[in-house]
Design a protein around this motif. Structure first.
Motif, short mmCIF file in Angstrom:
data_model
loop_
_atom_site.label_atom_id
_atom_site.label_comp_id
_atom_site.label_asym_id
_atom_site.label_seq_id
_atom_site.Cartn_x
_atom_site.Cartn_y
_atom_site.Cartn_z
N THR A 4 34.93 41.39 38.66
CA THR A 4 35.60 42.54 39.27
C THR A 4 37.00 42.17 39.71
O THR A 4 37.92 42.99 39.66
CB THR A 4 34.79 43.11 40.44
OG1 THR A 4 33.40 43.01 40.16
CG2 THR A 4 35.14 44.57 40.67
N PHE A 5 37.18 40.90 40.14
CA PHE A 5 38.54 40.46 40.45
C PHE A 5 39.42 40.52 39.20
O PHE A 5 40.56 40.98 39.26
CB PHE A 5 38.57 39.03 41.00
CG PHE A 5 39.95 38.44 40.92
CD1 PHE A 5 40.94 38.87 41.77
CD2 PHE A 5 40.26 37.50 39.94
CE1 PHE A 5 42.24 38.38 41.65
CE2 PHE A 5 41.55 37.00 39.82
CZ PHE A 5 42.54 37.44 40.68
N VAL A 6 38.90 40.06 38.08
CA VAL A 6 39.66 40.11 36.83
C VAL A 6 40.04 41.56 36.51
O VAL A 6 41.19 41.85 36.13
CB VAL A 6 38.85 39.50 35.66
CG1 VAL A 6 39.49 39.83 34.31
CG2 VAL A 6 38.75 37.99 35.84
N GLN A 7 39.10 42.48 36.70
CA GLN A 7 39.39 43.89 36.45
C GLN A 7 40.47 44.40 37.40
O GLN A 7 41.38 45.15 36.99
CB GLN A 7 38.11 44.71 36.60
CG GLN A 7 37.08 44.43 35.52
CD GLN A 7 35.76 45.14 35.78
OE1 GLN A 7 35.23 45.11 36.89
NE2 GLN A 7 35.24 45.79 34.76
N ALA A 8 40.38 44.00 38.68
CA ALA A 8 41.36 44.44 39.66
C ALA A 8 42.74 43.86 39.37
O ALA A 8 43.76 44.55 39.50
CB ALA A 8 40.91 44.02 41.07
N ARG A 9 42.77 42.62 38.95
CA ARG A 9 44.04 41.96 38.62
C ARG A 9 44.68 42.64 37.41
O ARG A 9 45.89 42.88 37.38
CB ARG A 9 43.79 40.48 38.34
CG ARG A 9 45.02 39.69 37.96
CD ARG A 9 45.81 39.23 39.14
NE ARG A 9 46.91 38.36 38.72
CZ ARG A 9 47.78 37.81 39.55
NH1 ARG A 9 47.69 38.05 40.85
NH2 ARG A 9 48.75 37.03 39.10
N ARG A 10 43.86 42.95 36.41
CA ARG A 10 44.38 43.63 35.22
C ARG A 10 44.82 45.06 35.55
O ARG A 10 45.79 45.56 34.99
CB ARG A 10 43.32 43.64 34.11
CG ARG A 10 43.06 42.27 33.50
CD ARG A 10 41.79 42.26 32.66
NE ARG A 10 41.90 43.08 31.48
CZ ARG A 10 42.30 42.64 30.27
NH1 ARG A 10 42.64 41.37 30.11
NH2 ARG A 10 42.36 43.46 29.25
N ARG A 11 44.10 45.70 36.46
CA ARG A 11 44.41 47.09 36.84
C ARG A 11 45.68 47.17 37.67
O ARG A 11 46.50 48.09 37.49
CB ARG A 11 43.23 47.67 37.62
CG ARG A 11 43.45 49.07 38.20
CD ARG A 11 43.43 50.14 37.14
NE ARG A 11 43.50 51.47 37.72
CZ ARG A 11 44.63 52.05 38.13
NH1 ARG A 11 45.79 51.42 37.98
NH2 ARG A 11 44.61 53.26 38.66
N THR A 12 45.86 46.24 38.60
CA THR A 12 47.00 46.31 39.52
C THR A 12 48.18 45.45 39.09
O THR A 12 49.32 45.75 39.42
CB THR A 12 46.59 45.84 40.93
OG1 THR A 12 46.21 44.44 40.88
CG2 THR A 12 45.40 46.65 41.46
N GLY A 13 47.90 44.37 38.38
CA GLY A 13 48.95 43.46 37.96
C GLY A 13 49.35 42.44 39.00
O GLY A 13 50.03 41.46 38.68
N ASN A 14 48.92 42.65 40.26
CA ASN A 14 49.39 41.73 41.30
C ASN A 14 48.37 41.46 42.42
O ASN A 14 48.74 40.93 43.47
CB ASN A 14 50.68 42.26 41.92
CG ASN A 14 50.50 43.61 42.61
OD1 ASN A 14 49.42 44.18 42.61
ND2 ASN A 14 51.58 44.13 43.16
N ALA A 15 47.11 41.81 42.21
CA ALA A 15 46.10 41.51 43.24
C ALA A 15 46.06 40.01 43.48
O ALA A 15 46.16 39.21 42.54
CB ALA A 15 44.73 42.01 42.79
N ILE A 16 45.95 39.62 44.75
CA ILE A 16 46.04 38.21 45.14
C ILE A 16 44.68 37.70 45.61
O ILE A 16 44.17 38.16 46.63
CB ILE A 16 47.06 38.01 46.27
CG1 ILE A 16 48.44 38.52 45.85
CG2 ILE A 16 47.13 36.54 46.67
CD1 ILE A 16 49.43 38.60 47.00
N PRO A 17 44.08 36.73 44.91
CA PRO A 17 42.85 36.12 45.42
C PRO A 17 43.22 35.13 46.53
O PRO A 17 43.97 34.20 46.30
CB PRO A 17 42.28 35.41 44.19
CG PRO A 17 43.48 35.06 43.36
CD PRO A 17 44.51 36.14 43.62
N LEU A 18 42.68 35.36 47.72
CA LEU A 18 43.04 34.52 48.87
C LEU A 18 42.24 33.23 48.92
O LEU A 18 42.78 32.14 48.90
CB LEU A 18 42.78 35.29 50.17
CG LEU A 18 43.71 36.41 50.57
CD1 LEU A 18 43.23 36.99 51.90
CD2 LEU A 18 45.13 35.91 50.68
#
Length: 283
Positions: A86-100
């Motif tokens: 789901t992180f991969v999906q969020a990163r692809r969807r937003t382009g800039n989601a940051i995993p802390l």
């Protein structure tokens, strides 16, 4: 005065919403467990984070995995507990989601394949022709990685199982197997262990058939347009949780974490490749 007011408004509009001061940090999590369990696990962590960042922290429950991705992309959520996929999906969807951060355990995570204790299955290949339960379609440890490893073993879930069902949550998958609703299922090892430890699953009725090789999984992710200072405060707050301190250990125990460690987008490249191999995402 009117000119000054107009300039002030224009200055505010130059900054994206996330760069302005937040009234509260809106936090959510993929619904891989029951809503009451997610809320119970988060409450002490939320209170801790409030003290560390100086603003209220509000937990926002969602109905499905996709809602966390869209919520982050739309700026309706500020931080989310994601599985790797789901992180991969969020990163692809937003382009800039940051995993802390991720739990130390997430750097070497596994899924468990479980069957009723009376099952004659001794290997994954023995499951052919039977019914099988995954968790959510978007789950890393309840669907993507089990599917990926099944394919690596030469088993195509879509053609080699008599029936494939999606339970929506790891604990539900375990209960389906326990009740004999399906011949086998896959779930994440952390929730499996919690169910066993809390005696919420009858191990005389269910057994582990196979454990996958390790892979990266869960993390806490924030919107890429949050104030960088807030992002660093949040990361520091997670990293400061010390298992040697009783109050911190209570928080970590609820998260089923020995401690939190830094992570980065690169840690989830293998998850993205697995999703492509399994046909769950396309370039």
């Amino acid at each position: 005065m009117h000119r000054i007011a107009a300039l002030a408004v224009a200055a505010v509009l130059l900054f994206p919403p996330a760069a302005r001061a937040l009234d509260a940090l809106r936090v959510s999590a993929i619904p891989d467990e029951s809503p009451t369990e997610l809320q119970r696990k988060f409450e002490p962590l939320g209170k801790y984070l409030e003290k560390q960042i100086g603003i209220p922290v509000k937990f926002v429950p969602v109905t499905d995995y996709a809602a966390t991705v869209e919520g982050l992309a739309a700026g309706k959520l500020d931080m989310v507990w994601y599985g790797g996929f789901t992180f991969v999906q969020a990163r692809r969807r937003t382009g800039n989601a940051i995993p802390l951060v991720q739990r130390a355990e997430d750097a070497r995570f596994h899924s468990k394949f479980i069957v009723p204790s009376a099952s004659k299955a001794q290997s994954l290949k023995d499951l052919k022709g039977g019914s099988f339960a995954f968790g959510s379609v978007s789950s890393t440890s309840g669907h993507l990685m089990p599917r990926y490893f099944l394919l690596q073993t030469g088993i195509d879930p879509d053609t080699d199982f008599g029936k494939v069902a999606y339970s929506g949550a790891h604990d539900v998958t375990a209960k389906w197997v326990e009740a004999g609703k399906v011949d086998a299922g896959a779930l994440n090892e952390s929730i499996w262990q919690r169910l066993v430890d809390e005696k919420k699953i009858d191990t005389s009725k269910v057994r582990v058939l196979w454990t996958t090789p390790e892979y990266q999984d869960y993390n806490w992710t924030v919107r890429g347009d949050l104030d960088p200072k807030l992002v660093e405060m949040l990361r520091a707050a997670f990293l400061a949780l010390d298992p040697a301190k009783p109050e911190d250990k209570a928080i970590l125990d609820l998260q089923r974490a020995s401690r939190f460690i830094p992570t980065s987008p690169d840690a989830y490249k293998n998850i993205e490749q697995a999703a492509k191999s399994a046909g769950l995402i396309k370039d």
